[in-house]
Write an enzyme that holds these catalytic residues in place. Sequence first.
Site, PDB file in Angstrom:
ATOM      1  N   TRP A 234       0.807  -1.226   0.000  1.00  0.00           N
ATOM      2  CA  TRP A 234       0.000   0.000   0.000  1.00  0.00           C
ATOM      3  C   TRP A 234       0.838   1.272   0.000  1.00  0.00           C
ATOM      4  CZ3 TRP A 234      -4.310  -1.203   4.188  1.00  0.00           C
ATOM      5  CH2 TRP A 234      -5.175  -2.170   3.654  1.00  0.00           C
TER       6      TRP A 234
ATOM      7  N   SER B 191       4.105  -1.555 -11.847  1.00  0.00           N
ATOM      8  CA  SER B 191       2.827  -1.114 -12.429  1.00  0.00           C
ATOM      9  C   SER B 191       1.890  -2.274 -12.767  1.00  0.00           C
ATOM     10  CB  SER B 191       3.063  -0.250 -13.673  1.00  0.00           C
ATOM     11  OG  SER B 191       3.836   0.871 -13.347  1.00  0.00           O
TER      12      SER B 191
ATOM     13  N   HIS C 237      13.115  -2.040  -1.311  1.00  0.00           N
ATOM     14  CA  HIS C 237      12.246  -1.445  -2.324  1.00  0.00           C
ATOM     15  C   HIS C 237      12.951  -0.239  -2.954  1.00  0.00           C
ATOM     16  CE1 HIS C 237       8.828   0.307  -4.335  1.00  0.00           C
ATOM     17  NE2 HIS C 237       8.159  -0.817  -4.106  1.00  0.00           N
TER      18      HIS C 237
ATOM     19  N   GLU D  86      11.587  -6.228  -9.774  1.00  0.00           N
ATOM     20  CA  GLU D  86      10.854  -5.001 -10.093  1.00  0.00           C
ATOM     21  C   GLU D  86      11.768  -4.043 -10.844  1.00  0.00           C
ATOM     22  OE1 GLU D  86       7.482  -4.368  -7.165  1.00  0.00           O
ATOM     23  OE2 GLU D  86       9.241  -3.644  -6.113  1.00  0.00           O
TER      24      GLU D  86
HETATM   25  P1  PGA Z   1       3.604  -0.162  -8.478  1.00  0.00           P
HETATM   26  O1  PGA Z   1       4.623  -0.479  -7.274  1.00  0.00           O
HETATM   27  O2  PGA Z   1       2.742  -1.357  -8.640  1.00  0.00           O
HETATM   28  O3  PGA Z   1       2.879   1.047  -8.001  1.00  0.00           O
HETATM   29  O4  PGA Z   1       4.459   0.077  -9.680  1.00  0.00           O
HETATM   30  C1  PGA Z   1       5.266  -1.685  -7.161  1.00  0.00           C
HETATM   31  C2  PGA Z   1       5.773  -1.845  -5.763  1.00  0.00           C
HETATM   32  O5  PGA Z   1       5.310  -1.208  -4.819  1.00  0.00           O
HETATM   33  O6  PGA Z   1       6.669  -2.624  -5.549  1.00  0.00           O
END
Ligand code: PGA
Length: 252
Positions: free
Chosen positions: A3, A213, A87, A167
């Site tokens: 979140w 995303s 992150h 990511e």
């Molecule tokens: P997002 O974020 O889905 O808003 O790109 C990914 C994440 O929080 O790891």
Amino acid sequence: FNWKMNPQTFSEAKGLLSILNTKYLIPNIEYVICPPFIYLSEVLKIKNLKLKIGAQNTFWAAEGAYTGEISSKMLKNLGVEYVIIGHSERRAIGETDEIINKKVLASLNAGLKVILCIGEPSRPKTKNLQPATKTKQYIKTQLQKYLKGIANLSINKLPNSLIIAYEPIWAISSSKNSKQDTPQDAIEMIKFIKQFLTTKYYLPSVKTLYGGSVSSKNITDFINQSEIDGALVGHASADKKEFTKILKILNK
Ligand code: PGA
């Protein structure tokens, strides 16, 4: 579901959680909600919550004079099961490779399951538009830095305690002009990550998620691939409408 720093009130947080307590949840999917720290204890009090709870961050020291910080042991003692570490949004505000490595070790030692985020800042294009060797090298170095010393941990359940979230930073919603990754490239990178963890750390079964995303529009493209074990959904999971749509899709 990460979140991030949302929502601004606990009643809104409860609104999001109420969606999860419905018929949408199915047993063969593991749902992990990572709310802001301040809501964790309240979320954990909710009865019959059919999901797991994770924190979005932790501190690397076990205890002591660290004003404003929260330790992995505190999280574990509260009933939190997972923690997101590394992150890119935290790296962007100063978290170093060394800090991330210390947090990984501290959390595994405390008995938390670590969702370790990795991902390249940009992806140079090759002729055939496949992820370049340079990108794989970047990911390899990142893993080596973040996982330094894990071989010395006396944790025999390591494969179950470590989850990787691949990511690519350029695909995360918070990055400037974010672009969409393709499932094909994500598969290639995730295969590479799994292979590296197997050969370098003898960890053949580490679950690897895709993040960047992910929304109701593209989640099936990613999670329908056998190489991808799940998704790390950020901003879309803090939006009631989007969150409901995603849960409905997962239910199918
Ligand atoms: P997002 O974020 O889905 O808003 O790109 C990914 C994440 O929080 O790891």
